[in-house]
Design an enzyme around this catalytic site. Structure first.
Site, PDB file in Angstrom:
ATOM      1  N   ASN A   7      24.134  42.638  64.351  1.00  0.00           N
ATOM      2  CA  ASN A   7      25.110  42.116  63.398  1.00  0.00           C
ATOM      3  C   ASN A   7      25.644  40.744  63.825  1.00  0.00           C
ATOM      4  O   ASN A   7      25.789  40.475  65.016  1.00  0.00           O
ATOM      5  CB  ASN A   7      26.265  43.109  63.211  1.00  0.00           C
ATOM      6  CG  ASN A   7      26.590  43.876  64.483  1.00  0.00           C
ATOM      7  OD1 ASN A   7      25.709  44.192  65.276  1.00  0.00           O
ATOM      8  ND2 ASN A   7      27.855  44.140  64.694  1.00  0.00           N
ATOM      9  N   THR A   8      25.937  39.907  62.839  1.00  0.00           N
ATOM     10  CA  THR A   8      26.470  38.570  63.102  1.00  0.00           C
ATOM     11  C   THR A   8      27.665  38.337  62.158  1.00  0.00           C
ATOM     12  O   THR A   8      27.620  37.458  61.296  1.00  0.00           O
ATOM     13  CB  THR A   8      25.389  37.499  62.839  1.00  0.00           C
ATOM     14  OG1 THR A   8      24.828  37.713  61.528  1.00  0.00           O
ATOM     15  CG2 THR A   8      24.293  37.527  63.859  1.00  0.00           C
TER      16      THR A   8
ATOM     17  N   GLY B  23      18.684  46.593  67.265  1.00  0.00           N
ATOM     18  CA  GLY B  23      19.554  46.734  66.087  1.00  0.00           C
ATOM     19  C   GLY B  23      18.887  47.644  65.076  1.00  0.00           C
ATOM     20  O   GLY B  23      17.886  47.277  64.459  1.00  0.00           O
TER      21      GLY B  23
ATOM     22  N   LYS C 284      17.799  30.495  54.995  1.00  0.00           N
ATOM     23  CA  LYS C 284      18.424  31.815  54.783  1.00  0.00           C
ATOM     24  C   LYS C 284      19.859  31.650  54.288  1.00  0.00           C
ATOM     25  O   LYS C 284      20.267  32.281  53.302  1.00  0.00           O
ATOM     26  CB  LYS C 284      18.382  32.618  56.092  1.00  0.00           C
ATOM     27  CG  LYS C 284      19.141  33.916  56.057  1.00  0.00           C
ATOM     28  CD  LYS C 284      18.597  34.902  55.036  1.00  0.00           C
ATOM     29  CE  LYS C 284      19.582  36.016  54.778  1.00  0.00           C
ATOM     30  NZ  LYS C 284      19.168  36.915  53.739  1.00  0.00           N
TER      31      LYS C 284
ATOM     32  N   GLU D  31      15.613  37.668  57.043  1.00  0.00           N
ATOM     33  CA  GLU D  31      15.282  38.760  56.123  1.00  0.00           C
ATOM     34  C   GLU D  31      15.953  38.521  54.771  1.00  0.00           C
ATOM     35  O   GLU D  31      17.105  38.174  54.712  1.00  0.00           O
ATOM     36  CB  GLU D  31      15.739  40.091  56.731  1.00  0.00           C
ATOM     37  CG  GLU D  31      15.344  41.291  55.916  1.00  0.00           C
ATOM     38  CD  GLU D  31      13.894  41.226  55.510  1.00  0.00           C
ATOM     39  OE1 GLU D  31      13.015  41.183  56.383  1.00  0.00           O
ATOM     40  OE2 GLU D  31      13.615  41.194  54.291  1.00  0.00           O
TER      41      GLU D  31
ATOM     42  N   CYS E 192      26.986  40.159  53.540  1.00  0.00           N
ATOM     43  CA  CYS E 192      26.419  38.842  53.867  1.00  0.00           C
ATOM     44  C   CYS E 192      26.853  37.667  53.008  1.00  0.00           C
ATOM     45  O   CYS E 192      27.021  36.573  53.544  1.00  0.00           O
ATOM     46  CB  CYS E 192      24.904  38.938  53.872  1.00  0.00           C
ATOM     47  SG  CYS E 192      24.352  39.977  55.234  1.00  0.00           S
TER      48      CYS E 192
END
Ligand code: NAD
Ligand code: UGA
Length: 479
Positions: free
Chosen positions: A92-93, A10, A222, A162, A278
Site C-alpha cells: 500500500n502507498t 503484498g 499511472k 496496475e 486510489c
C-alpha cells in the site's frame, strides 16, 4: 532471461488478483504472494475458496485453479524473496498522515521497507518490479537503497503499474487494454529485464497490448490515467448540479456527449462522488509533485477534481436534510450500499461513509445494508473519521443484513452503491413499510423513478429535477 520463480510482496486488492492471474496463465512459473498480515494470508489459504479475503467476480475460480499448483500464499517474506528471480512490490502507498506532505504526498515507508528487505535477503541478481502506484522517480530511490544496502548483487528495476478496477479485476487482468512496462532500455541488462516481463504477459496478451516506455513515463502514466478518469467523473458531477437547477437530465447529457467518439461513453456516470483507495490519493500525490516542482497552476488544476468530488458528497447529504424539512434529528435513514462501487467489498474512501458522517452530525439514526461489506468494516470506517466516540457510532448507526429490515419505518432511503440487486427489490413493499412521506435519494441513478413515483415515493436522483407522482389529469367535464 527465464523466470521460474516470482515473489509478490503484498497480498491485497492488487497483489492477490494480479498474481492469481499470472499463475493461472503461466503454469510453469511458481508464484508466491507474501504479506506481513497473517490473517490475510490465512484467508487466502482458507480451504473454502469462497473465504478468500477479497471479493471479486471470478477470482475464487482462478485461485481454485492455481492455488497449490503454482500459486502460494505465505507470511515467510524472506524465503520467497530469496527464491525469486522477479519480485513484485505491491504494498500500500496511502496518503501521508504525518510530517512533510501530510494529507497530500504518498507514504512510501512500506515501499522502502520492502526495498531494504529485498537488499538484505538477496544473494543473486533479481528484477524488482514496482506494481504499487508510486510518485514519478521513485525507482531512483529504490535503486539507491538496493545498491547501497545490498550484498553486491545486481538489481534491475521495472515499473509495471496496475490498471485493474475493483469489481472487474479478473476481467481487466485477463483482457487488459494494455500493460505498461517501464525500464532502462539503454543497457543490455535493462532490456533483458523488460523482455522477461514482456514474455510473462505475452502468455495471454498480444504483443501490441504490452507497451514499453522509460521508467519515468511509466510511473507518471499511472498517476495520469487515474487523474483523467477521476476528472471525467468530477466533470459530469459538476454538470449534474447544473442539470438539477435547469431541468436537464444528466443521463441524457452524458449520452449525448458520449456518442462523440472524441469523448467516448465511459466514466460519464454521475454519482454521489467517486470513492476507492486510489483516485483521491493519486491526485493528491500528483498535486504534491506538481507543487514540489513549483508548478502551481498544474497543481491547482488537478486539485479542483478533488474539491468538486468533496462538494458532490456534501451536497448529496445536505440535500437529504433540506428535503426532510431541514431536520433529520432522530429520523431513521436507510443507506443502501456502503462499498465504494458495486461488486467489491472494498470501502476505502467510500462516499457512503462521508454521507453517513454528515447525517450523524445532524443526529440522524442511520441503518446500513450492504450485500458484501462486513459490519466491523463499516464501524471501522466511521471510527477512522474520528467525528465521535466508538460508542456513539455504534449507538447511532446500525448494520442489518436484510434490505427490507433496513427500510422499515425509515423516513428516507439513500442509494449509495449501484449494486444490481437494488433494482430488483419489491419497492411497493418497501414503500408500504416506510414512514410517510417516503423519500428516496438515488446517489447512483439506478432506480426506475417513474415506477417508484407511482408507489408514492418522493425521489431525488443525482442530476435530475426532483420527481414525484404526477397528479391524476383532470377529467374534462362534458356538459
Ligand atoms: P492493500 O492495502 O489491499 O494491500 C497491500 C498489502 O501489502 C497489505 O495486505 C499489507 O499488509 C501488505 N504489506 C505492506 N507492507 C508490507 C511489507 N513490508 N511486507 C509484506 N507485506 C506488506 O493495497 P492494494 O489496494 O492492493 O494497493 C496496492 C498498491 O497498488 C497501491 O500502491 C495502490 O495504489 C495500487 N493500486 C491499487 C488498485 C486497486 O484497485 N486497489 C489498482 C491499481 C493500483
Ligand atoms: C480505478 C481505475 O479505474 C483503475 O484503472 C485503477 O487501476 C484503480 O482506480 C487504481 O489505481 O486503484 P477503481 O477505483 O477500482 O479503479 O474503480 P473505478 O471503476 O474507477 O471507480 C472509482 C470510483 O468512481 C467509484 O466510486 C465509482 O463508483 C466512481 N465512478 C466511476 C463514477 O462515479 N462514475 C463513473 O462513470 C465511473
Amino acid at each position: 532471461m527465464k523466470i521460474t520463480n516470482i515473489c509478490c510482496i503484498g497480498a491485497g486488492y492488487v497483489g492477490g488478483p494480479t498474481m492469481a492471474v499470472i499463475a493461472q496463465k503461466c503454469p510453469e512459473i511458481n508464484v508466491t504472494v507474501v504479506d506481513i498480515n497473517e490473517a490475510r494470508i490465512a484467508a487466502w489459504n482458507d480451504e473454502d475458496v469462497e473465504n478468500i479475503p477479497i471479493y471479486e467476480p471470478g477470482l475464487s475460480e482462478v485461485v481454485k485453479e492455481a492455488r497449490g499448483r503454482n500459486l502460494f500464499f505465505s507470511t515467510d517474506v524472506d524465503a520467497a524473496i530469496d527464491k525469486a528471480d522477479m519480485i513484485f512490490i505491491s504494498v500500500n502507498t496511502p496518503t501521508k498522515t504525518y510530517g512533510i506532505g501530510k494529507g497530500m504526498a504518498a507514504d512510501l515507508k512500506w515501499i522502502e521497507l520492502c526495498a531494504r528487505q529485498i537488499a538484505r535477503v538477496s544473494k543473486n541478481d533479481k528484477i524488482v518490479v514496482e506494481k504499487s502506484t508510486l510518485p514519478v522517480r521513485t525507482a531512483e530511490a529504490l535503486k539507491s537503497i538496493l545498491d547501497n544496502t545490498g550484498n553486491g548483487v545486481n538489481f534491475q528495476i521495472l515499473s509495471n503499474p496496475e490498471f485493474l478496477a475493483e469489481g472487474t479485476a479478473v476481467e481487466d487482468l485477463q483482457n487488459a487494454d494494455r500493460v505498461l512496462i517501464g525500464g532502462d532500455s539503454t543497457t543490455a541488462a535493462g532490456q533483458d529485464a523488460i523482455q522477461a516481463l514482456v514474455h510473462i504477459y505475452n502468455h495471454w496478451l498480444p504483443k501490441e497490448r504490452v507497451l514499453t516506455t522509460n521508467v519515468w513515463s511509466s510511473e507518471l502514466s499511472k498517476l495520469t490515467a487515474n487523474a483523467f478518469l477521476a476528472q471525467r467523473v468530477s466533470s459530469i458531477n459538476a454538470m449534474s448540479e447544473l442539470c438539477e437547477k435547469t431541468g436537464a437530465d444528466v443521463n441524457e447529457v452524458a449520452r449525448a456527449i458520449g456518442m462523440d467518439s472524441r469523448i467516448g461513453p465511459k466514466f460519464l456516470k454521475s454519482s454521489v462522488g467517486f470513492g476507492g483507495s486510489c483516485f483521491q490519493k493519486d491526485i493528491l500525490n500528483l498535486v504534491y509533485i506538481a507543487k514540489s516542482y513549483g508548478l502551481n497552476e498544474v497543481a491547482d488544476y488537478w486539485e479542483q477534481v478533488i474539491i468538486m468530488n468533496d462538494h458532490q458528497k456534501r451536497r448529496f447529504a445536505a440535500n437529504i436534510v433540506s428535503n426532510l424539512y431541514n431536520t433529520v434529528a432522530g429520523k431513521k435513514i436507510a443507506l443502501l450500499g456502503w462499498a465504494f462501487k458495486k461488486d467489491t467489498n472494498d470501502t476505502r474512501e467510500t462516499a457512503a461513509m462521508y454521507v453517513a458522517d454528515y447525517l450523524l452530525n445532524e443526529q440522524a439514526e442511520i441503518v446500513v445494508y450492504d450485500p458484501k461489506v462486513k459490519v466491523e468494516q463499516i464501524y471501522a470506517d466511521l471510527d477512522y473519521l474520528g467525528s465521535r466516540s466508538r460508542e456513539e457510532n455504534r449507538k447511532l448507526l446500525t448494520v442489518v443484513n436484510e434490505p427490507y429490515e433496513a427500510c422499515r419505518d425509515a423516513h428516507a432511503i439513500a442509494v449509495m452503491t449501484e449494486w444490481d440487486e437494488f433494482r430488483t427489490y419489491d419497492w411497493e413493499r418497501i414503500y408500504d413499510c416506510m414512514l410517510k412521506p417516503a423519500f428516496i435519494f438515488d446517489g447512483r441513478n439506478i432506480l426506475n423513478i417513474k415506477e417508484l413515483a407511482n408507489y408514492g415515493f418522493n425521489i431525488s436522483s443525482i442530476g435530475l429535477p426532483p420527481f414525484r407522482k404526477e397528479k391524476e389529469p383532470q377529467k374534462s367535464i362534458v356538459i
